[in-house]
Design a protein around this motif. Sequence first.
Motif, PDB file in Angstrom:
ATOM      1  N   UNK A 128      -3.635   6.253   0.292  1.00 44.09           N
ATOM      2  CA  UNK A 128      -2.841   5.245   1.002  1.00 44.09           C
ATOM      3  C   UNK A 128      -3.322   5.098   2.438  1.00 44.09           C
ATOM      4  N   UNK A 129      -3.553   6.237   3.107  1.00 49.62           N
ATOM      5  CA  UNK A 129      -4.029   6.184   4.491  1.00 49.62           C
ATOM      6  C   UNK A 129      -5.386   5.496   4.573  1.00 49.62           C
ATOM      7  N   UNK A 130      -6.273   5.809   3.634  1.00 51.09           N
ATOM      8  CA  UNK A 130      -7.584   5.160   3.621  1.00 51.09           C
ATOM      9  C   UNK A 130      -7.446   3.665   3.358  1.00 51.09           C
ATOM     10  N   UNK A 131      -6.568   3.299   2.443  1.00 48.51           N
ATOM     11  CA  UNK A 131      -6.350   1.881   2.135  1.00 48.51           C
ATOM     12  C   UNK A 131      -5.817   1.130   3.343  1.00 48.51           C
ATOM     13  N   UNK A 189       0.840  -1.202   0.000  1.00 42.55           N
ATOM     14  CA  UNK A 189       0.000   0.000   0.000  1.00 42.55           C
ATOM     15  C   UNK A 189       0.876   1.254   0.000  1.00 42.55           C
ATOM     16  N   UNK A 190       1.878   1.288   0.865  1.00 46.18           N
ATOM     17  CA  UNK A 190       2.766   2.453   0.963  1.00 46.18           C
ATOM     18  C   UNK A 190       3.494   2.686  -0.359  1.00 46.18           C
ATOM     19  N   UNK A 191       3.886   1.611  -1.027  1.00 44.07           N
ATOM     20  CA  UNK A 191       4.637   1.715  -2.272  1.00 44.07           C
ATOM     21  C   UNK A 191       3.788   1.949  -3.504  1.00 44.07           C
ATOM     22  N   UNK A 216       6.009   3.196   8.662  1.00 45.54           N
ATOM     23  CA  UNK A 216       5.852   3.239   7.216  1.00 45.54           C
ATOM     24  C   UNK A 216       5.043   4.470   6.795  1.00 45.54           C
ATOM     25  N   UNK A 217       4.007   4.792   7.538  1.00 51.26           N
ATOM     26  CA  UNK A 217       3.194   5.979   7.230  1.00 51.26           C
ATOM     27  C   UNK A 217       4.062   7.238   7.310  1.00 51.26           C
ATOM     28  N   UNK A 218       4.959   7.276   8.282  1.00 54.11           N
ATOM     29  CA  UNK A 218       5.838   8.445   8.442  1.00 54.11           C
ATOM     30  C   UNK A 218       6.645   8.726   7.183  1.00 54.11           C
ATOM     31  N   UNK A 219       6.925   7.698   6.397  1.00 57.83           N
ATOM     32  CA  UNK A 219       7.735   7.889   5.191  1.00 57.83           C
ATOM     33  C   UNK A 219       6.986   8.603   4.074  1.00 57.83           C
ATOM     34  N   UNK A 220       5.656   8.685   4.167  1.00 53.34           N
ATOM     35  CA  UNK A 220       4.869   9.345   3.109  1.00 53.34           C
ATOM     36  C   UNK A 220       4.314  10.693   3.551  1.00 53.34           C
TER      37      UNK A 220
END
Length: 150
Positions: free
Chosen positions: A23-26, A13-15, A145-149
């Motif tokens: 992405x956050x919703x997914x 998802x992140x990628x 992982x969220x922090x990276x986006x």
Amino acid sequence: MNVAALSKNIDVIIGSKKSKEEKLQSICDYLESEISYYDWVGFYFRNGSKEELKLAQFTGEPTEHTIIPFGKGICGQVAVSNQNFVVQDVSEQENYISCGWKVKSEIVIPIFVDGENIGQIDIDSHTANTFTEKDTELLEYVCKQVATIL
């Protein structure tokens, strides 16, 4: 719970080529669908320079708690403490904001960007005493992982 398999799907998802919001919703949708006792999954982020959190993407029943002052409720406490907060029985928590009569337990994990707490993932469950170290491990990974986006 297979943390490794769930984490790999979070990486997908992140990628993906989706927007940050998609992405956050997914991630919310994925966690809620894959983990039977995750009945509400959402992200709260600091609301600009204000000492409050604002609800972003979520999956589950709508909540009236779209703005949470720092220090209020579990999410507000995590915004101040910068620590994970696991509540196995919300009825035993004095500083708890009820999001619905069905909620029995809650886990909140902060998201850090450059050492600053900028938000959190919040999970509500209709089952008491349900969260384990595997939930903490998985959700800490999700937050990293969220922090990276962001």
